[in-house]
Design a protein around this motif. Structure first.
Motif, mmCIF file in Angstrom:
data_model
loop_
_atom_site.group_PDB
_atom_site.id
_atom_site.type_symbol
_atom_site.label_atom_id
_atom_site.label_comp_id
_atom_site.label_asym_id
_atom_site.label_seq_id
_atom_site.Cartn_x
_atom_site.Cartn_y
_atom_site.Cartn_z
ATOM 1 N N GLY A 1 0.792 -1.228 0.000
ATOM 2 C CA GLY A 1 0.000 0.000 0.000
ATOM 3 C C GLY A 1 0.821 1.272 0.000
ATOM 4 N N LEU A 2 1.905 1.330 0.787
ATOM 5 C CA LEU A 2 2.686 2.568 0.847
ATOM 6 C C LEU A 2 3.447 2.859 -0.450
ATOM 7 C CD1 LEU A 2 4.000 2.702 4.529
ATOM 8 C CD2 LEU A 2 2.074 3.914 3.485
ATOM 9 N N PRO A 3 4.134 1.862 -1.034
ATOM 10 C CA PRO A 3 4.724 2.143 -2.350
ATOM 11 C C PRO A 3 3.671 2.501 -3.398
ATOM 12 C CG PRO A 3 5.736 0.194 -1.408
ATOM 13 C CD PRO A 3 4.557 0.553 -0.536
ATOM 14 N N ALA A 4 2.510 1.830 -3.343
ATOM 15 C CA ALA A 4 1.441 2.155 -4.283
ATOM 16 C C ALA A 4 0.927 3.564 -4.039
ATOM 17 C CB ALA A 4 0.293 1.145 -4.145
ATOM 18 N N ALA A 5 0.800 3.937 -2.759
ATOM 19 C CA ALA A 5 0.379 5.297 -2.432
ATOM 20 C C ALA A 5 1.438 6.292 -2.884
ATOM 21 C CB ALA A 5 0.149 5.426 -0.923
ATOM 22 N N GLY A 6 2.710 5.944 -2.677
ATOM 23 C CA GLY A 6 3.783 6.812 -3.126
ATOM 24 C C GLY A 6 3.744 7.013 -4.624
ATOM 25 N N ALA A 7 3.490 5.925 -5.357
ATOM 26 C CA ALA A 7 3.381 6.025 -6.815
ATOM 27 C C ALA A 7 2.232 6.929 -7.213
ATOM 28 C CB ALA A 7 3.206 4.630 -7.414
ATOM 29 N N ASN A 8 1.107 6.791 -6.524
ATOM 30 C CA ASN A 8 -0.055 7.627 -6.825
ATOM 31 C C ASN A 8 0.183 9.075 -6.425
ATOM 32 O OD1 ASN A 8 -2.608 6.131 -7.865
ATOM 33 N ND2 ASN A 8 -1.716 4.736 -6.387
ATOM 34 N N MET A 9 0.900 9.285 -5.321
ATOM 35 C CA MET A 9 1.179 10.644 -4.868
ATOM 36 C C MET A 9 2.120 11.382 -5.814
ATOM 37 S SD MET A 9 1.561 10.332 -0.752
ATOM 38 C CE MET A 9 0.168 9.881 0.283
ATOM 39 N N LEU A 10 2.906 10.639 -6.569
ATOM 40 C CA LEU A 10 3.784 11.283 -7.537
ATOM 41 C C LEU A 10 2.985 12.028 -8.601
ATOM 42 C CD1 LEU A 10 6.503 8.530 -8.098
ATOM 43 C CD2 LEU A 10 6.714 10.653 -6.790
ATOM 44 N N THR A 11 1.795 11.526 -8.899
ATOM 45 C CA THR A 11 0.969 12.170 -9.920
ATOM 46 C C THR A 11 0.570 13.589 -9.511
ATOM 47 O OG1 THR A 11 0.137 10.055 -10.758
ATOM 48 C CG2 THR A 11 -1.175 12.018 -11.232
ATOM 49 N N PRO A 12 0.006 13.812 -8.303
ATOM 50 C CA PRO A 12 -0.318 15.191 -7.938
ATOM 51 C C PRO A 12 0.919 16.076 -7.775
ATOM 52 C CG PRO A 12 -0.703 13.723 -6.079
ATOM 53 C CD PRO A 12 -0.505 12.861 -7.293
ATOM 54 N N ILE A 13 2.052 15.481 -7.381
ATOM 55 C CA ILE A 13 3.273 16.279 -7.297
ATOM 56 C C ILE A 13 3.654 16.762 -8.691
ATOM 57 C CG2 ILE A 13 5.749 16.198 -6.810
ATOM 58 C CD1 ILE A 13 5.096 14.228 -4.541
ATOM 59 N N ALA A 14 3.605 15.841 -9.641
ATOM 60 C CA ALA A 14 3.902 16.220 -11.024
ATOM 61 C C ALA A 14 2.876 17.216 -11.551
ATOM 62 C CB ALA A 14 3.929 14.975 -11.908
#
Length: 458
Positions: A250-263
């Motif tokens: 979940g945390l790596p998946a959340a991190g991957a998803n969080m990269l989208t709003p950062i970008a």
């Protein structure tokens, strides 16, 4: 875990026709997402009636709200992968215990993240390029949104539990109902009705909060009373071990998803240099993208449980065929969607833009970026498939490659060379490059796990 008779059973997922099973799982999700996203567009339409500044303000909130939502999505991915694999291995008691733990830890983590966001609204949105004209609208919206985020997470995780067991119809109904409630309340709370005073953009946030709270009541009733999918008793694992399993994915998946709003935040800051009209148009374009990619998003919720259950049952050939068939279908479908958007670009732009510059920018967006939505689908589905195989770090690295090696750098370079048109073209080229990397990498990773020859050699 019990299921409605109309839903694909575990036997369907493990032994039934692949295409037919995925269709039965995905169609209800598409219906729910169409309903929800249509109501979200209605939300954008009502806010646009308040003027360019309120619309731009809400557009500024997308990267921030999606950060919190990304954490919820990531935890949902971890929940689904862990539960589906347990079900594939016929460990039903473990699956129910994991579901209960997932609801608790996700609520705690989202609450903490929302509290941090609530305390840093001014500084956060100033970094995104928001000026003093839009900041009051941002504060009105986000002060309510952060407060209500805890009510958003429970239905999202609950729906992941249901999907992991093969039940996709119930989550689609919950999604659609939440969207309907939000759409009904939007005009009432935004513009006022009878004794209810007009609240503007704050009214839109309150409408969402009420819809989320209703979702909490419904999902808890279904999980605890109706379907009995939760349990705090397990002979084979502990709260710590269940938490570790879920967070490992979940945390790596959340991190991957969080990269989208950062970008997206970086991209929004770049677009802000072209004025609030450009930011408003980009916000509308983001909503259009959500609608246009609804099939991909639905498959990203139904393909992982299929892969995880078959992975748990060691049906590796079915994993490979499901991935290949899904990508082929998505590429053709998204091409058809692009043609529809081209034909309706004038209508879409004039509906959501109230100034000529906004209308023109929306049309340029439609002409360029949707052409690569099929390739974007390859990336999204490969990411979700990596998580389904319990390879979350692969998915995280793929997200980094997409956003910070290709998507954002190419978009920025394009903006420097050819303005907004160059930005959109650069982003599209970024999608193409990442899709090639994603497809090749997944095939090789699956071959390493299973020993089955990679798809490109067959």
């Amino acid at each position: 875990m019990t299921q409605a008779a109309s839903e694909p059973s575990g036997n369907d997922i493990l032994h039934g026709d692949i295409s037919a099973t995925l269709k039965r799982m995905t169609v209800p999700m598409i219906f729910g997402m169409i309903t929800l996203m249509t109501f979200n567009l209605v939300d954008t339409f009502f806010i646009s009636m308040l003027g360019t500044a309120p619309l731009a303000a809400v557009s500024f909130t997308f990267p921030v709200t999606f950060t919190v939502i990304s954490l919820a999505i990531g935890l949902g991915i971890g929940t689904s992968a862990v539960i589906a694999k347990a079900l594939g291995g016929q460990s039903y008691e473990e699956a129910k215990f994991d579901a209960s733990v997932a609801l608790i830890i996700s609520s705690v983590l989202v609450t903490l993240l929302s509290l941090i966001g609530l305390l840093s609204i001014d500084g956060l949105f100033s970094l995104l390029g928001a000026n003093q004209e839009v900041m009051p609208y941002i504060y009105d919206y986000m002060s309510v949104w952060f407060f209500g985020a805890v009510f958003l997470i429970t239905p999202m995780i609950g729906n992941s539990i249901l999907r992991a067991s093969g039940d996709t119809k119930t989550p689609s109904i919950i999604m659609g109902l939440g969207g309907l409630v939000n759409a009904i309340l939007d005009p009432i709370l935004i513009f006022g009705f009878g004794p209810i005073e007009a609240m503007g953009v704050k009214g839109a946030a309150i409408a969402s909060l009420i819809a989320w709270f209703l979702g909490v009541i419904i999902i808890l009733y279904l999980l605890i009373v109706k379907k009995r999918l939760l349990s705090f008793r397990s002979r084979y694992t502990s709260f710590y071990n269940a938490t570790k399993k879920i967070l490992t994915i979940g945390l790596p998946a959340a991190g991957a998803n969080m990269l989208t709003p950062i970008a997206m935040a970086v991209l929004t800051a770049v677009i802000a240099r072209f004025g609030p009209e450009a930011v408003a148009a980009f916000g509308v374009g983001s909503r259009i993208e959500s609608i246009a990619s609804m099939l991909v998003l639905a498959l990203s919720m139904t393909l992982p449980p299929f892969i995880s259950q078959n992975f748990g049952a060691q049906n590796y050939q079915r994993v490979q065929l499901a991935y290949k068939k899904t990508l082929q279908f998505v590429l053709l479908f998204q091409l058809a969607i692009y043609l529809v958007l081209l034909l309706s670009s004038d209508l879409i732009a004039s509906t959501f833009g109230n100034e000529a510059e906004v209308v023109d920018t929306i049309k340029v967006f439609i002409y360029i970026l949707p052409l690569t939505y099929g390739l974007q689908g390859v990336i999204i589905l490969t990411n979700s498939s990596f998580n389904a195989l319990h390879k979350p770090m692969n998915a995280l690295v793929l997200s980094v490659i997409r956003l910070f090696v290709f998507y954002v750098p190419f978009a920025y370079i394009g903006s420097q060379l050819y303005g907004l048109i160059g930005l959109f073209v650069g982003a599209a080229i970024g999608n193409l490059c990442t899709a090639v990397v994603a497809y090749t990498w997944f095939n090789r990773a699956l071959n390493k796990i299973t020993g089955i020859p990679s798809l490109e050699t067959r």
